[in-house]
Design an enzyme around this catalytic site. Sequence first.
Site, PDB file in Angstrom:
ATOM      1  N   CYS A 298      -6.907  -1.876  -6.133  1.00 55.34           N
ATOM      2  CA  CYS A 298      -6.894  -1.047  -7.347  1.00 55.34           C
ATOM      3  C   CYS A 298      -8.299  -0.551  -7.693  1.00 55.34           C
ATOM      4  O   CYS A 298      -8.454   0.473  -8.347  1.00 55.34           O
ATOM      5  CB  CYS A 298      -6.318  -1.836  -8.504  1.00 55.34           C
ATOM      6  SG  CYS A 298      -7.203  -3.379  -8.790  1.00 55.34           S
ATOM      7  N   GLU A 403      -2.865   8.289  -8.042  1.00 54.47           N
ATOM      8  CA  GLU A 403      -3.298   7.171  -7.211  1.00 54.47           C
ATOM      9  C   GLU A 403      -2.567   7.199  -5.874  1.00 54.47           C
ATOM     10  O   GLU A 403      -1.337   7.230  -5.839  1.00 54.47           O
ATOM     11  CB  GLU A 403      -2.998   5.847  -7.928  1.00 54.47           C
ATOM     12  CG  GLU A 403      -3.512   4.654  -7.161  1.00 54.47           C
ATOM     13  CD  GLU A 403      -3.098   3.322  -7.773  1.00 54.47           C
ATOM     14  OE1 GLU A 403      -1.916   3.166  -8.111  1.00 54.47           O
ATOM     15  OE2 GLU A 403      -3.971   2.449  -7.903  1.00 54.47           O
TER      16      GLU A 403
HETATM   17  P1  NAD Z   1       4.641  -2.475  -8.254  1.00 55.19           P
HETATM   18  O1  NAD Z   1       4.457  -2.067  -9.671  1.00 55.19           O
HETATM   19  O2  NAD Z   1       5.650  -1.809  -7.434  1.00 55.19           O
HETATM   20  O3  NAD Z   1       5.018  -4.035  -8.178  1.00 55.19           O
HETATM   21  C1  NAD Z   1       4.203  -5.039  -8.748  1.00 55.19           C
HETATM   22  C2  NAD Z   1       5.061  -6.241  -9.046  1.00 55.19           C
HETATM   23  O4  NAD Z   1       5.997  -5.889 -10.058  1.00 55.19           O
HETATM   24  C3  NAD Z   1       5.898  -6.730  -7.866  1.00 55.19           C
HETATM   25  O5  NAD Z   1       5.993  -8.136  -7.922  1.00 55.19           O
HETATM   26  C4  NAD Z   1       7.250  -6.095  -8.142  1.00 55.19           C
HETATM   27  O6  NAD Z   1       8.320  -6.798  -7.573  1.00 55.19           O
HETATM   28  C5  NAD Z   1       7.302  -6.178  -9.648  1.00 55.19           C
HETATM   29  N1  NAD Z   1       8.204  -5.221 -10.287  1.00 55.19           N
HETATM   30  C6  NAD Z   1       8.612  -4.000  -9.844  1.00 55.19           C
HETATM   31  N2  NAD Z   1       9.482  -3.461 -10.720  1.00 55.19           N
HETATM   32  C7  NAD Z   1       9.601  -4.332 -11.753  1.00 55.19           C
HETATM   33  C8  NAD Z   1      10.336  -4.330 -12.960  1.00 55.19           C
HETATM   34  N3  NAD Z   1      11.135  -3.319 -13.303  1.00 55.19           N
HETATM   35  N4  NAD Z   1      10.194  -5.397 -13.780  1.00 55.19           N
HETATM   36  C9  NAD Z   1       9.387  -6.406 -13.474  1.00 55.19           C
HETATM   37  N5  NAD Z   1       8.680  -6.488 -12.337  1.00 55.19           N
HETATM   38  C10 NAD Z   1       8.784  -5.448 -11.480  1.00 55.19           C
HETATM   39  O7  NAD Z   1       3.181  -2.416  -7.629  1.00 55.19           O
HETATM   40  P2  NAD Z   1       2.798  -2.689  -6.124  1.00 55.19           P
HETATM   41  O8  NAD Z   1       3.210  -1.494  -5.340  1.00 55.19           O
HETATM   42  O9  NAD Z   1       3.239  -4.051  -5.726  1.00 55.19           O
HETATM   43  O10 NAD Z   1       1.199  -2.749  -6.227  1.00 55.19           O
HETATM   44  C11 NAD Z   1       0.390  -1.623  -6.147  1.00 55.19           C
HETATM   45  C12 NAD Z   1      -0.053  -1.188  -7.520  1.00 55.19           C
HETATM   46  O11 NAD Z   1      -0.705  -2.259  -8.171  1.00 55.19           O
HETATM   47  C13 NAD Z   1      -1.065  -0.072  -7.480  1.00 55.19           C
HETATM   48  O12 NAD Z   1      -0.740   0.881  -8.468  1.00 55.19           O
HETATM   49  C14 NAD Z   1      -2.369  -0.759  -7.832  1.00 55.19           C
HETATM   50  O13 NAD Z   1      -3.336   0.065  -8.418  1.00 55.19           O
HETATM   51  C15 NAD Z   1      -1.897  -1.800  -8.768  1.00 55.19           C
HETATM   52  N6  NAD Z   1      -2.880  -2.878  -8.868  1.00 55.19           N
HETATM   53  C16 NAD Z   1      -3.619  -2.979 -10.008  1.00 55.19           C
HETATM   54  C17 NAD Z   1      -4.573  -3.973 -10.121  1.00 55.19           C
HETATM   55  C18 NAD Z   1      -5.414  -4.112 -11.361  1.00 55.19           C
HETATM   56  O14 NAD Z   1      -5.990  -5.163 -11.562  1.00 55.19           O
HETATM   57  N7  NAD Z   1      -5.485  -3.109 -12.224  1.00 55.19           N
HETATM   58  C19 NAD Z   1      -4.774  -4.864  -9.055  1.00 55.19           C
HETATM   59  C20 NAD Z   1      -4.001  -4.719  -7.913  1.00 55.19           C
HETATM   60  C21 NAD Z   1      -3.047  -3.731  -7.815  1.00 55.19           C
END
Ligand code: NAD
Length: 499
Positions: A298, A403
């Site tokens: 991120c 992003e």
């Molecule tokens: P995602 O939002 O698809 O999933 C993240 C988590 O949320 C997973 O465990 C997923 O199963 C869960 N999830 C998905 N839908 C949900 C719902 N409706 N209710 C509850 N939980 C749900 O993200 P990803 O693709 O796994 O990760 C990539 C994203 O994470 C990128 O946008 C990245 O920028 C962000 N990220 C942010 C940080 C930060 O600290 N700001 C750090 C790492 C990653």
Amino acid sequence: MPPSHANPAHLTLLNYIGGRFVPAASGQTLPVEEPATARVYATTPDSGPEDINAAADAALGAFPAWRALPSCERAAYLLRLADLIDETSERLAHAESRDTGKPISLARRVDIPRAAANLRYFANAVQHASGEFHDFDGGGIPGGRPAINYTLRRPRGVAGCISPWNLPLYLLTWKIAPALATGNTVVAKPSEVTPATASLLCELAAQAGLPPGVLNIVHGGGPTAGAALVQHPRVPTITFTGSTGVGRWIAGAAGTMLKRVSLELGGKNPFIIFDDAPIEDALDTAARAAFTNQGQICLCGSRVLVHESRFEEAVRGLARRARALRVGDPADDATQFGALTSAPHLAKVAKYVERAAAQGGVLHCGGARTPAADLPARCADGWFYQPTVISGLSPACDVEQEEIFGPVVTLQPFRDEAQALRLANGTPYGLAATIFTQDLSRAHRVAEALHAGIVWINCWMVRDLRTPFGGMKESGVGREGGAEALRFFTEPKNVCVGL
Ligand code: NAD
């Protein structure tokens, strides 16, 4: 021997609820694929509300005894867990690399040691945290009475921790360490895409003697297990790291239930190189910021903004560094750049590069899947995408605004500081920013004006765990790290003593 990892050829991962390893109540599973080969190598429970209920019950049951422990005893469990991570680090690093596609060297150097560091830091921090005290002199109000105030902070109950696939063990421990250290019990839902190290962590937690129910891990999909956790009526605290779209849904769902929420979301982070920057150092760092973990962090610097006098040099230098990265099998010690973590993610990255080309972007390197001929035979079908450098796009186009979260970096020239700031701040995100300059006044002036929760000057990704971590605008709500995390996981109660 950990039950779920007993057969390394095909792993059957399990939930960890109330100190027991169990399948999803429905018996359903999801396949887990190895990004380097695109082959299924494990199954993970496809849990739903029933499993989340069981985990929340276990966490609620464990809460009174866990919160009543002296903080040094809770800390001792976390320190034992950190030691076990160190002792198992090679196995964890292999599991993380296989599950995510990241180079084993990165997992060894960063992900696994930092997971142990998270646990150690919060185990210690909670014992050194000082309380708040306000000495009131009556405020000059007629009849105003002097008083002393002290603020108690107590754990809030069960914390729901939802984490993404890019830094699986590191971000999971980043959440559970402060939650547990402050006396909460936990139900965690790791990403279904990368469940392996969370599963190993449960086995280490059992080995560390963590009382049953204190840490529960439920695997499964976001809209099923994740949403059930967000909506569980007896889980008052939700910490989420993931995409902005899901964060927005969680903010709404948790908001109507009046839960406390921390959201660490996406970024489109500017990396600004001023004309006086030591260019080789700046470009080395920009290349690291763009391509570490295949650009799937991120905090990656995905938009490089360069003073016009150094622009051509920067484009050439960044493309040269991208081409020099050793792409290969993530399991190989020499690999610097591995596979993208999932097939849908690879398709998303490829689509953005196609759009960049259609919108007049100039491709300086990359721009396609890594040819199978450039990969070891084992990896021929893996999700590898070339490190990609693009310039010439309008700052307003979607490729510059949204992003991508992959190995794609764009460059934009700027004339002066004001234009650099306009470009840097001109997206909906506000997570991190980097400035390279030798001018001390300018560095501080620009840092102050940037829309970002984290600003690095002449460095990138230097992480002091005591500092506030998080983003503004569409990059998130709230901060984690240091005292911010200790506050987030506790409920303050002010006690006022009239004198
Ligand atoms: P995602 O939002 O698809 O999933 C993240 C988590 O949320 C997973 O465990 C997923 O199963 C869960 N999830 C998905 N839908 C949900 C719902 N409706 N209710 C509850 N939980 C749900 O993200 P990803 O693709 O796994 O990760 C990539 C994203 O994470 C990128 O946008 C990245 O920028 C962000 N990220 C942010 C940080 C930060 O600290 N700001 C750090 C790492 C990653």
